[in-house]
Design an enzyme around this catalytic site. Structure first.
Site, mmCIF file in Angstrom:
data_model
loop_
_atom_site.group_PDB
_atom_site.id
_atom_site.type_symbol
_atom_site.label_atom_id
_atom_site.label_comp_id
_atom_site.label_asym_id
_atom_site.label_seq_id
_atom_site.Cartn_x
_atom_site.Cartn_y
_atom_site.Cartn_z
ATOM 1 N N TYR A 22 0.793 -1.288 0.029
ATOM 2 C CA TYR A 22 0.093 -0.013 0.049
ATOM 3 C C TYR A 22 1.056 1.319 0.155
ATOM 4 C CZ TYR A 22 -3.261 3.535 1.485
ATOM 5 O OH TYR A 22 -3.896 4.840 1.373
ATOM 6 N N GLU A 45 -11.175 4.685 4.401
ATOM 7 C CA GLU A 45 -10.730 5.742 5.410
ATOM 8 C C GLU A 45 -11.990 5.961 6.369
ATOM 9 O OE1 GLU A 45 -8.105 6.940 5.871
ATOM 10 O OE2 GLU A 45 -6.890 6.989 3.864
ATOM 11 N N TRP A 53 -5.116 1.304 10.221
ATOM 12 C CA TRP A 53 -5.094 1.140 8.741
ATOM 13 C C TRP A 53 -4.688 -0.238 8.244
ATOM 14 C CZ3 TRP A 53 -7.702 2.983 5.020
ATOM 15 C CH2 TRP A 53 -7.097 2.905 3.791
#
Length: 193
Positions: A22, A45, A53
């Site tokens: 990522y 998000e 995350w």
């Protein structure tokens, strides 16, 4: 062979290939692709708020399956039956407000499409298509929010988006590359490579 220098936060996740990929391939790269992909990032998000995350990335495939591969039109057409299916899905984060916000946000983006507008352009308008480079030296220099994310959050709220507060929007702007918060010595910092 020398190690590749990455942002310090990635070092906390050396054992997680999803986090490294990522960082290397998505985070902070100026995104000008399809609205469905940007809707995916917005949704992730939103679900990340209050969580890590890493947790979200580990469940990304489950989110894609649950939310029709983030097809805006399909999610916009979700009904109460879909909502109940999502609440029962142990593969995602089963937060009622976040699920409702995601369906709502798909409807807002779909309405843009009906006006011949798109979500990608909508997001880039806040900086006149320019990347904001914070020239980050150390991770501690990265704020949780700033004046831009406050402005974006206020406008998105006025435009009908849900669960898009200034902290989430700061992270979203980083993710889509409107804000470049790669550390200046990071090999993946496109502005300082």
């Amino acid at each position: 062979m020398t190690d590749i220098v990455r942002c310090a936060w990635v070092n906390n996740y050396k054992q997680n290939d999803l986090m490294t990929a990522y960082h290397d391939n998505e985070w902070g790269r100026p995104f000008h692709g399809e609205d469905n992909q940007l809707f995916e990032l917005l949704t992730l998000e939103i679900f990340q708020a209050g969580l890590s995350w890493e947790t979200i990335l580990n469940k990304r495939a489950n989110f894609k399956a649950a939310f029709a591969n983030f097809d805006v039109d399909r999610v916009a057409s979700f009904t109460e039956i879909d909502f109940e299916r999502l609440i029962a899905d142990a593969g995602i984060i089963r937060n009622q407000l976040k699920i409702k916000a995601t369906i709502n946000n798909a409807r807002v983006i779909q309405a843009m499409h009906h006006r011949h507008e798109n979500f990608v352009d909508y997001m880039w308008q806040f900086t006149d298509q320019q990347v904001i480079d914070h020239a980050i030296v150390v991770m501690a220099d990265i704020p949780a929010k700033d004046a831009l994310s406050e402005k974006v959050a206020q406008q998105m709220k006025r435009d009908g988006f849900k669960f898009t507060g200034p902290t989430s929007m700061y992270s979203f702007l980083q993710g889509m590359g409107v804000i470049n918060d790669h550390e200046i010595n990071c090999a993946f910092n496109l502005n300082h490579a």
